[in-house]
Motif scaffolding. Structure first.
Motif, PDB file in Angstrom:
ATOM      1  N   PHE A 131     -26.270 -24.707   6.030  1.00  0.00           N
ATOM      2  CA  PHE A 131     -27.518 -24.329   5.380  1.00  0.00           C
ATOM      3  C   PHE A 131     -27.438 -24.320   3.860  1.00  0.00           C
ATOM      4  CE2 PHE A 131     -27.876 -22.741   9.665  1.00  0.00           C
ATOM      5  CZ  PHE A 131     -29.149 -23.153   9.999  1.00  0.00           C
ATOM      6  N   THR A 132     -26.243 -24.126   3.303  1.00  0.00           N
ATOM      7  CA  THR A 132     -26.147 -24.095   1.852  1.00  0.00           C
ATOM      8  C   THR A 132     -25.721 -25.451   1.302  1.00  0.00           C
ATOM      9  OG1 THR A 132     -25.545 -21.783   2.009  1.00  0.00           O
ATOM     10  CG2 THR A 132     -25.181 -22.846  -0.097  1.00  0.00           C
ATOM     11  N   ASP A 133     -24.675 -26.053   1.902  1.00  0.00           N
ATOM     12  CA  ASP A 133     -24.203 -27.344   1.414  1.00  0.00           C
ATOM     13  C   ASP A 133     -24.926 -28.513   2.076  1.00  0.00           C
ATOM     14  OD1 ASP A 133     -22.508 -25.817  -0.029  1.00  0.00           O
ATOM     15  OD2 ASP A 133     -20.740 -26.185   1.192  1.00  0.00           O
ATOM     16  N   LEU A 134     -25.850 -28.204   2.964  1.00  0.00           N
ATOM     17  CA  LEU A 134     -26.655 -29.237   3.617  1.00  0.00           C
ATOM     18  C   LEU A 134     -25.798 -30.266   4.358  1.00  0.00           C
ATOM     19  CD1 LEU A 134     -29.405 -29.874   0.930  1.00  0.00           C
ATOM     20  CD2 LEU A 134     -29.557 -28.524   3.006  1.00  0.00           C
ATOM     21  N   GLN A 135     -24.720 -29.821   4.997  1.00  0.00           N
ATOM     22  CA  GLN A 135     -23.909 -30.744   5.796  1.00  0.00           C
ATOM     23  C   GLN A 135     -24.010 -30.310   7.255  1.00  0.00           C
ATOM     24  OE1 GLN A 135     -20.009 -30.831   4.048  1.00  0.00           O
ATOM     25  NE2 GLN A 135     -20.786 -31.404   2.059  1.00  0.00           N
ATOM     26  N   MET A 136     -25.218 -30.504   7.824  1.00  0.00           N
ATOM     27  CA  MET A 136     -25.459 -29.998   9.165  1.00  0.00           C
ATOM     28  C   MET A 136     -24.644 -30.757  10.211  1.00  0.00           C
ATOM     29  SD  MET A 136     -26.855 -27.564  10.636  1.00  0.00           S
ATOM     30  CE  MET A 136     -28.103 -26.739   9.680  1.00  0.00           C
ATOM     31  N   LEU A 184     -19.119 -22.184   8.687  1.00  0.00           N
ATOM     32  CA  LEU A 184     -20.033 -23.066   9.411  1.00  0.00           C
ATOM     33  C   LEU A 184     -21.454 -22.927   8.865  1.00  0.00           C
ATOM     34  CD1 LEU A 184     -19.858 -23.051  13.292  1.00  0.00           C
ATOM     35  CD2 LEU A 184     -22.024 -23.281  12.137  1.00  0.00           C
ATOM     36  N   TYR A 185     -21.862 -21.684   8.658  1.00  0.00           N
ATOM     37  CA  TYR A 185     -23.201 -21.424   8.131  1.00  0.00           C
ATOM     38  C   TYR A 185     -23.354 -22.011   6.727  1.00  0.00           C
ATOM     39  CZ  TYR A 185     -27.028 -18.811   6.004  1.00  0.00           C
ATOM     40  OH  TYR A 185     -28.169 -18.473   5.320  1.00  0.00           O
ATOM     41  N   LYS A 186     -22.333 -21.782   5.900  1.00  0.00           N
ATOM     42  CA  LYS A 186     -22.410 -22.292   4.527  1.00  0.00           C
ATOM     43  C   LYS A 186     -22.517 -23.807   4.500  1.00  0.00           C
ATOM     44  CE  LYS A 186     -20.001 -20.908   1.001  1.00  0.00           C
ATOM     45  NZ  LYS A 186     -19.468 -20.111  -0.094  1.00  0.00           N
ATOM     46  N   LYS A 187     -21.714 -24.461   5.334  1.00  0.00           N
ATOM     47  CA  LYS A 187     -21.754 -25.923   5.385  1.00  0.00           C
ATOM     48  C   LYS A 187     -23.133 -26.407   5.806  1.00  0.00           C
ATOM     49  CE  LYS A 187     -18.282 -27.392   3.664  1.00  0.00           C
ATOM     50  NZ  LYS A 187     -18.418 -28.245   2.497  1.00  0.00           N
ATOM     51  N   GLY A 235     -21.880 -13.373   0.822  1.00  0.00           N
ATOM     52  CA  GLY A 235     -22.126 -14.751   1.224  1.00  0.00           C
ATOM     53  C   GLY A 235     -21.127 -15.746   0.671  1.00  0.00           C
ATOM     54  N   ASP A 268     -28.190 -34.104   7.141  1.00  0.00           N
ATOM     55  CA  ASP A 268     -28.221 -33.151   6.026  1.00  0.00           C
ATOM     56  C   ASP A 268     -29.424 -32.231   6.097  1.00  0.00           C
ATOM     57  OD1 ASP A 268     -30.335 -34.692   5.332  1.00  0.00           O
ATOM     58  OD2 ASP A 268     -29.570 -35.310   3.395  1.00  0.00           O
ATOM     59  N   LEU A 269     -30.073 -32.170   7.245  1.00  0.00           N
ATOM     60  CA  LEU A 269     -31.201 -31.267   7.460  1.00  0.00           C
ATOM     61  C   LEU A 269     -32.506 -31.824   6.887  1.00  0.00           C
ATOM     62  CD1 LEU A 269     -31.082 -28.500   8.887  1.00  0.00           C
ATOM     63  CD2 LEU A 269     -31.130 -27.413   6.676  1.00  0.00           C
ATOM     64  N   ALA A 313     -21.335 -29.204  10.056  1.00  0.00           N
ATOM     65  CA  ALA A 313     -21.410 -27.866  10.641  1.00  0.00           C
ATOM     66  C   ALA A 313     -21.436 -27.953  12.169  1.00  0.00           C
ATOM     67  CB  ALA A 313     -22.642 -27.134  10.122  1.00  0.00           C
TER      68      ALA A 313
END
Lengths: 443, 326
Positions: free
Chosen positions: B288-293, B283-286, B268, B74-75, B296
């Motif tokens: 960096f925004t939803d923290l599901q690296m 992919l980016y949203k997952k 966005g 999750d980053l 992603a």
């Protein structure tokens, strides 16, 4: 002879290389790692906001630096868009700021992941929170520990274009108004303006500002206490969507293209572009003034029309100041939090730019210097918070939103749009909404 | 004679000398042989930055992302191995994933052919000895120079918005426009239009190809009385197929990776109703925004396989329509 490259080979090779080159970045963009914090002498502080808020922060911090010459502050600020994307990347890369402005909607998520420093040991020592109410501090409290100092009272208010109403010969509704009153006046706006203006922006997909309050009036919180389920029933959401469907049908609310364009873009808000006179979006008048020329006024979210209706409004904490756990300068960060919480010059510099100030003392300090709209804003917030404090049947303040909450808010927005665009019936969209929400909260 | 290849560092002479040579002569030969073989280690020193880049910035991160695609990274907190869950979730119960696949396929399959056709058409027009042709070429290439720029996407949002220039233009003809960007039926086509408008790069490559076509073939055809259309379909297009192929492969890959316009035009959100949720944006949203690296990363590897698949199909299909002159 074999060294001469045929055109076939050349194109094959060139295409192959291009493929490799084109693909590489797609994959490497997604790799990351965690690193250690950096230490370069000065304390880093970040916030989001408008130009006015940036200027106020910088002015206040200059005073702080003068009083505390040993602490050097490096500031970074931006708009809200991308602010937390960047913070996440910085945490992963080990270069997170020492002190940051935090969103009440996200504080629980970061606190539970161990990103934020607990502040309890400083309270009463270097952090003076005298005058902060318990409900206010709850906004920064996660699992019993304080992770953020609230900047002020945040309440949900409708923003009203008062001058626009007057031009149509309409009176501002009474602040003790109901959802039906909202429907009446919004329909009248459409009629009296000759169809040019719809009354109120479409709230069917708007979570914090209105649906959450509507559900709480029925005694249903948005999330269950453990954050693992939705707290409201399908019947509640159905009633809500049906209300907004009839609003759109009567042209009391604008068509979905206008609602959709305003998603994440305040400059396209229905009130700002002159297509409505009432909006649920508090950003139209908030951190740093107004983005329309209209004279504004404020009202509580309507409530009632059904038996057993409860107080649905609640008070939260504006924005917060939080320190990161990896920081080595937490003690200095706390000094800055204390400065913004109690120091008169900081309070006067920030005015209403981070919400209505949190303490009685601070509110009286700034009230003299406010312009008319600011005064109306503060008076309405005061009215709502007193009504909430007096209510005997209100639910307790909402639990900090669980992980995935913002995805569910987005889902509500998109679901309402799908209904509004006629892509789905309310019934079909209801079951899809609950399925997907379940999925998000379980993951 | 294999010794000559393997003994390099041992300092032996070049291939066992058949004739006696003095020590000075041997040293000279040795130096010459070393030069011929590439000169020892120091060329690698010059290549080192490239190797660091290749392994540090490409291969290692790629392998790392492959590993992360099997975790719940999750980053912010350490990654935990969850096996193939990300992949099964993607295909079985993530409707937004399918929305993004739909939007991306539509985007690529419509924009690439249109873009290539326009690029070829304009390249042919610009392949004439006109006065000031350089200015025209520059003018047509300009949109591509601005291509990746956020500014252009912002302009696009204004032009096709509800009260934008495009609707003003339609208004001249008495047509009442709508908000093209915030309506789910049209929003993706504004992105496609933006992509097609940026046809400059394939156009320049087509132009280079056109310059190389042999004149004598055209002369012969003209003598035989072939018209313009016949010459285009019977001569120009067949001779140009390798270049069409090259452009096709590149544009398909580029199309699958498109991010900036979708991000900017939809603020966005990928909306309305995920109609502009291009795969890279999701992919980016997952991540960096939803923290599901981890998720992603899995999305990135699926994209990799899909692009590789499309490219392979392109290469195989090319056997049937690409003509090489050798």
């Amino acid at each position: 002879m074999g060294h001469q490259i045929s055109r076939r080979t050349l194109f094959r090779t060139a295409s192959g290389l291009a493929v490799a080159g084109a693909l590489g970045p797609a994959l490497t963009a997604c790799a990351g790692g965690t690193g250690a914090g950096s230490d370069n002498g000065s304390l880093t502080m970040t916030w989001w906001g408008s130009d006015e808020r940036h200027a106020a922060y910088k002015k206040a911090l200059a005073t702080f630096e003068k009083n505390n010459p040993k602490i050097k502050i490096e500031t970074r600020y931006s708009g809200y868009d991308g602010y937390f994307d960047k913070f996440n990347t910085q945490v992963a890369g080990g270069s997170a700021p020492d002190l940051l402005q935090m969103d009440t909607a996200l504080v629980a998520q970061y606190a539970r992941k161990g990103i934020l420093a607990p502040l309890d040991s400083y309270v009463g020592n270097s952090l003076d929170l005298t005058g902060f109410s318990k409900t206010l501090l709850a906004a920064g409290t996660v699992d019993g520990k304080l992770y953020g100092v609230p900047s002020g009272i945040g309440v949900n208010q409708l923003t009203v274009n008062r001058s626009g109403l007057e031009k149509l010969g309409l009176k501002l509704p009474d602040r003790e108004w109901t959802w039906n009153d909202l429907k009446d006046i919004a329909t009248q706006v459409h009629k009296k303006s000759g169809g040019r203006i719809h009354g109120v922006d479409d709230g069917g997909g708007s979570t914090l500002q209105c649906f959450e309050i509507f559900a709480r009036e029925k005694g249903q919180p948005f999330f269950s206490d453990d954050g693992k389920k939705l707290g409201f029933t399908a019947d509640t959401l159905q009633e809500w969507w049906e209300f907004w469907a009839s609003m759109r049908k009567d042209q009391a609310s604008p068509p979905p293209a206008i609602t959709s364009a305003a998603h994440n873009d305040l400059t396209k808000n229905a009130v700002v572009i002159g297509k409505a006179l009432f909006t649920f979006d508090s950003g139209v008048y908030g951190a740093g003034g107004s983005i329309t020329d209209a004279q504004l006024d404020f009202l509580p979210t309507p409530q009632g029309d059904f038996s057993g209706a409860r107080e649905g409004n609640f008070v939260n904490g504006g924005v917060l100041l939080s320190a990161t756990k990896a920081s080595k300068k937490t003690a200095d960060s706390v000094k800055i939090m204390d400065f913004f919480a109690q120091d008169p010059t900081a309070i006067e510099d920030m005015r209403l730019l981070r919400g209505i100030p949190p303490t009685e003392k601070a509110r009286s300090l700034i009230s003299a210097g406010l312009n008319e709209t600011d005064r109306r804003n503060m008076a309405m917030a005061d009215y709502i918070s007193q009504r909430v404090a007096k209510a005997t049947n209100a639910l307790p303040a909402p639990v900090p939103p669980p992980k995935g909450a913002d995805q569910i808010w987005d889902l509500l927005f998109e679901s309402n749009l799908a209904v509004a665009f006629g892509k789905k019936t309310i019934k079909a969209q209801l079951s899809e909404f609950f399925d997907q929400a379940q999925n998000i909260l379980a993951g | 004679m294999t010794t000559a290849k393997t003994d390099g560092a041992a300092g032996e002479g070049p291939a066992a000398p058949a004739s006696p040579a003095g020590p000075r002569e041997r040293a000279r030969l040795r130096r010459r042989a070393a030069r011929r073989r590439g000169g020892g280690w120091w060329p690698y020193a010059f290549l080192a930055p490239w190797f660091v880049g290749l392994f540090g910035l490409t291969i290692y991160p790629m392998l790392d992302s492959l590993y992360l695609s099997f975790t719940d990274f999750d980053l912010l907190t350490p990654a935990r191995w969850i096996g193939g869950q990300n992949y099964t979730h993607m295909f079985s119960d993530d409707p937004v994933f399918w929305d993004s696949v739909h939007a991306t396929l539509l985007y690529v399959l419509v924009s690439v052919p249109l873009k290539l056709a326009l690029a070829l058409g304009v390249a042919i027009l610009l392949n004439r000895p006109l006065k000031g042709i350089g200015v025209y070429r520059a003018a047509f290439y300009l949109p591509s120079l601005l291509g990746g720029a956020v500014a252009i996407a912002i302009v696009w949002r204004q032009v096709f918005g509800g009260d934008g220039l495009f609707n003003d233009f339609l208004g001249w003809f008495g047509v009442k426009g709508q908000d093209w960007i915030s309506s789910p039926d049209t929003s993706i086509y504004t992105l496609i239009l933006l992509a097609v408008w940026q046809f400059g790069t394939p156009m320049v490559i087509f132009l280079a190809g056109l310059k190389q076509l042999p004149r004598d073939v055209y002369e012969a055809a003209a003598i035989d009385g072939a018209g313009t259309l016949t010459r285009f379909f019977r001569i120009t297009l067949p001779l140009l197929t390798p270049i069409v192929f090259f452009n096709l492969v590149l544009q398909v890959i580029d199309g699958f990776k498109t991010f900036t316009p979708a991000y900017v035009v939809s603020n966005g959100t990928g909306g309305p109703l995920n109609s502009t949720m291009l795969y890279s944006l999701y992919l980016y949203k997952k991540g960096f925004t939803d923290l599901q690296m981890g998720y992603a990363s899995a999305l990135a590897w699926v994209l990799f396989l899909v692009i590789a698949g499309f490219t392979a199909v392109n290469f195989v299909a090319s056997r049937y329509w690409v003509h090489y002159d050798d």
